[in-house]
Write an enzyme that holds these catalytic residues in place. Structure first.
Site, PDB file in Angstrom:
ATOM      1  N   ALA A  65       0.862  -1.177   0.000  1.00  0.00           N
ATOM      2  CA  ALA A  65       0.000   0.000   0.000  1.00  0.00           C
ATOM      3  C   ALA A  65       0.904   1.234   0.000  1.00  0.00           C
ATOM      4  O   ALA A  65       2.064   1.150   0.404  1.00  0.00           O
ATOM      5  CB  ALA A  65      -0.886  -0.011   1.241  1.00  0.00           C
ATOM      6  N   GLY A 108       0.643  -4.997   1.043  1.00  0.00           N
ATOM      7  CA  GLY A 108      -0.542  -5.042   0.199  1.00  0.00           C
ATOM      8  C   GLY A 108      -0.274  -5.649  -1.164  1.00  0.00           C
ATOM      9  O   GLY A 108      -1.191  -6.153  -1.817  1.00  0.00           O
ATOM     10  N   GLU A 111      -0.665  -9.245  -0.643  1.00  0.00           N
ATOM     11  CA  GLU A 111      -2.085  -9.484  -0.390  1.00  0.00           C
ATOM     12  C   GLU A 111      -2.897  -9.427  -1.687  1.00  0.00           C
ATOM     13  O   GLU A 111      -3.812 -10.220  -1.899  1.00  0.00           O
ATOM     14  CB  GLU A 111      -2.601  -8.460   0.625  1.00  0.00           C
ATOM     15  CG  GLU A 111      -1.983  -8.695   2.010  1.00  0.00           C
ATOM     16  CD  GLU A 111      -2.287  -7.590   3.010  1.00  0.00           C
ATOM     17  OE1 GLU A 111      -2.098  -6.406   2.658  1.00  0.00           O
ATOM     18  OE2 GLU A 111      -2.704  -7.906   4.128  1.00  0.00           O
ATOM     19  N   GLU A 131       4.584  -5.091   7.311  1.00  0.00           N
ATOM     20  CA  GLU A 131       3.822  -4.012   7.958  1.00  0.00           C
ATOM     21  C   GLU A 131       4.250  -3.763   9.394  1.00  0.00           C
ATOM     22  O   GLU A 131       4.181  -2.642   9.894  1.00  0.00           O
ATOM     23  CB  GLU A 131       2.320  -4.337   7.926  1.00  0.00           C
ATOM     24  CG  GLU A 131       1.672  -4.225   6.552  1.00  0.00           C
ATOM     25  CD  GLU A 131       1.692  -5.511   5.743  1.00  0.00           C
ATOM     26  OE1 GLU A 131       2.518  -6.410   6.041  1.00  0.00           O
ATOM     27  OE2 GLU A 131       0.889  -5.621   4.802  1.00  0.00           O
TER      28      GLU A 131
HETATM   29  C1  HXC Z   1       5.090   4.416  -1.081  1.00  0.00           C
HETATM   30  C2  HXC Z   1       7.024   3.461  -1.846  1.00  0.00           C
HETATM   31  C3  HXC Z   1       6.665   2.222  -1.303  1.00  0.00           C
HETATM   32  C4  HXC Z   1       5.411   2.132  -0.629  1.00  0.00           C
HETATM   33  C5  HXC Z   1       8.584   2.008  -2.251  1.00  0.00           C
HETATM   34  N1  HXC Z   1       8.211   3.288  -2.418  1.00  0.00           N
HETATM   35  N2  HXC Z   1       7.658   1.336  -1.578  1.00  0.00           N
HETATM   36  N3  HXC Z   1       6.236   4.552  -1.739  1.00  0.00           N
HETATM   37  N4  HXC Z   1       4.666   3.265  -0.551  1.00  0.00           N
HETATM   38  N5  HXC Z   1       4.948   0.980  -0.131  1.00  0.00           N
HETATM   39  C6  HXC Z   1       8.957   4.344  -3.094  1.00  0.00           C
HETATM   40  C7  HXC Z   1      10.133   4.845  -2.280  1.00  0.00           C
HETATM   41  O1  HXC Z   1       9.708   5.788  -1.334  1.00  0.00           O
HETATM   42  C8  HXC Z   1      10.992   5.453  -3.363  1.00  0.00           C
HETATM   43  O2  HXC Z   1      10.457   6.700  -3.703  1.00  0.00           O
HETATM   44  C9  HXC Z   1      10.764   4.532  -4.553  1.00  0.00           C
HETATM   45  O3  HXC Z   1       9.524   3.843  -4.297  1.00  0.00           O
HETATM   46  C10 HXC Z   1      11.847   3.472  -4.692  1.00  0.00           C
HETATM   47  O4  HXC Z   1      11.974   2.811  -3.463  1.00  0.00           O
HETATM   48  P1  HXC Z   1      13.388   2.578  -2.726  1.00  0.00           P
HETATM   49  O5  HXC Z   1      13.083   2.300  -1.318  1.00  0.00           O
HETATM   50  O6  HXC Z   1      14.318   3.694  -3.036  1.00  0.00           O
HETATM   51  O7  HXC Z   1      13.891   1.270  -3.494  1.00  0.00           O
HETATM   52  P2  HXC Z   1      14.844   0.133  -2.943  1.00  0.00           P
HETATM   53  O8  HXC Z   1      15.982   0.725  -2.176  1.00  0.00           O
HETATM   54  O9  HXC Z   1      15.151  -0.725  -4.126  1.00  0.00           O
HETATM   55  O10 HXC Z   1      13.982  -0.713  -1.881  1.00  0.00           O
HETATM   56  C11 HXC Z   1      12.890  -1.447  -2.343  1.00  0.00           C
HETATM   57  C12 HXC Z   1      11.989  -1.870  -1.150  1.00  0.00           C
HETATM   58  C13 HXC Z   1      11.633  -0.608  -0.318  1.00  0.00           C
HETATM   59  C14 HXC Z   1      12.750  -2.857  -0.260  1.00  0.00           C
HETATM   60  C15 HXC Z   1      10.763  -2.544  -1.702  1.00  0.00           C
HETATM   61  O11 HXC Z   1      11.133   0.400  -1.213  1.00  0.00           O
HETATM   62  C16 HXC Z   1      10.609  -0.841   0.747  1.00  0.00           C
HETATM   63  O12 HXC Z   1      10.906  -1.389   1.811  1.00  0.00           O
HETATM   64  N6  HXC Z   1       9.360  -0.387   0.494  1.00  0.00           N
HETATM   65  C17 HXC Z   1       8.307  -0.469   1.469  1.00  0.00           C
HETATM   66  C18 HXC Z   1       7.798  -1.874   1.564  1.00  0.00           C
HETATM   67  C19 HXC Z   1       6.687  -1.991   2.617  1.00  0.00           C
HETATM   68  O13 HXC Z   1       6.908  -1.669   3.784  1.00  0.00           O
HETATM   69  N7  HXC Z   1       5.497  -2.399   2.160  1.00  0.00           N
HETATM   70  C20 HXC Z   1       4.349  -2.482   3.027  1.00  0.00           C
HETATM   71  C21 HXC Z   1       3.579  -1.232   2.949  1.00  0.00           C
HETATM   72  S1  HXC Z   1       2.258  -1.223   4.113  1.00  0.00           S
HETATM   73  P3  HXC Z   1      11.392   8.011  -3.737  1.00  0.00           P
HETATM   74  O14 HXC Z   1      10.418   9.125  -4.032  1.00  0.00           O
HETATM   75  O15 HXC Z   1      12.074   8.120  -2.423  1.00  0.00           O
HETATM   76  O16 HXC Z   1      12.362   7.747  -4.861  1.00  0.00           O
HETATM   77  C22 HXC Z   1       1.078  -2.135   3.407  1.00  0.00           C
HETATM   78  C23 HXC Z   1      -0.122  -2.262   4.264  1.00  0.00           C
HETATM   79  C24 HXC Z   1      -1.170  -3.068   3.611  1.00  0.00           C
HETATM   80  O17 HXC Z   1       1.188  -2.623   2.348  1.00  0.00           O
HETATM   81  C25 HXC Z   1      -2.337  -3.056   4.467  1.00  0.00           C
HETATM   82  C26 HXC Z   1      -3.597  -3.253   3.728  1.00  0.00           C
HETATM   83  C27 HXC Z   1      -3.579  -2.964   2.337  1.00  0.00           C
END
Ligand code: HXC
Length: 257
Positions: A65, A108, A111, A131
């Protein structure tokens, strides 16, 4: 129809939805989910479509998400808007839908892939429910669908540690139906989707409905449901065609009736 965050195309009788928000690793913002839902409705109502595919990029199916969109959300807004409920349309599709996953399928993203009927993964795929590291827990099936798919122990491991699982472990655990080389992912996914789309659509839909029932009911009720649907198939032209074609040693021509 013009979309901003997805690409939508038809390949023969297969409808393909590609998540396309590369600057955010396909993070699932509300606008993207709305577009996915519109595309699903378009394919569900298109008589020519027999199977759908949901996929992302080489780097990410979806990294979850959209954290930036969620960060300031408060409880009342989340509750009153039933935040996340709109994502469920993927799981309510009646036509078969395959997830083709390469790269990250996190939170997400994992999911959303699990809402599809099955997942074909590239050997580069990485699944996880991180999460907990954001101060929340999965909210779209990560504690429920994942647990049914891979069992309590591994689901607890993934949800409580937030670690990622590679494609090989995901296949071994039952999350993923098949793993293929990343370069073959779309070929293999489209081959599977095309095969499904070549069968009788109502029979494929009933088969999907019956498998899903196994998750929702007791074995006795599920078996009863299966048998009733099985009986009903003898009222279709496609059953007559399928069996007659076998006896005549020819390929069946299903009429979807
Ligand atoms: C918003 C995101 C994002 C996310 C990545 N980006 N994941 N933006 N929401 N979930 C953005 C980053 O901010 C960044 O933007 C760009 O995408 C590239 O990401 P990087 O982190 O620079 O890439 P990398 O170093 O290759 O790392 C990849 C990654 C990391 C390991 C996947 O991005 C990461 O940990 N993302 C979050 C994963 C996460 O926690 N997902 C769960 C979300 S909560 P900028 O602008 O800085 O370049 C969820 C809740 C669901 O899903 C509940 C119900 C639906």
């Amino acid at each position: 129809m013009g979309y901003e965050h997805i690409r939508v195309e038809t390949k023969g009788h297969v409808g393909v939805i590609t998540l396309d928000r590369p600057q955010a690793l396909n993070a699932l913002c509300a606008a993207l989910i709305d577009e996915v839902n519109q595309a699903l409705t378009q394919f569900e109502t298109d008589d020519k479509i027999g199977c759908m595919v949901l996929t992302g990029s080489e780097k990410a199916f979806a990294a979850g998400a959209d954290i930036k969109e969620m960060a300031e959300l408060n409880f009342i807004d989340a509750y009153l808007s039933d935040f996340i409920a709109s994502w469920e349309q993927v799981s309510r599709t009646r036509k078969p839908i395959i997830a083709g996953v390469a790269g990250y399928a996190l939170g997400g993203g994992c999911e959303l892939a699990m809402m599809c009927d099955f997942i074909i993964a590239a050997d580069t795929a990485k699944f996880g429910q991180p999460e907990i590291s954001l101060g929340v827990m999965p909210g779209a099936g990560g504690t429920q669908r994942l647990t049914r798919l891979i069992g309590k122990s591994k689901a607890m491991d993934l949800c409580l540690t937030g670690r990622m699982m590679d494609a090989e472990e995901a296949e071994r655990s039952g999350l993923v139906a098949r793993v293929v080389a990343a370069s073959d992912l779309m070929n293999e996914v489209l081959k599977a989707a095309d095969k499904i789309a070549g069968f009788s659509l109502p029979i494929a839909m009933m088969t999907k409905e019956s498998v899903n029932r196994a998750y929702e009911t007791t074995l006795t009720e599920g078996l009863r449901f299966e048998r009733r649907l099985f009986h009903s198939m003898f009222a279709t032209e496609d059953q007559k065609e399928g069996m007659t074609a076998f006896i005549d040693k020819r390929k069946p021509q299903f009429a979807n009736k």
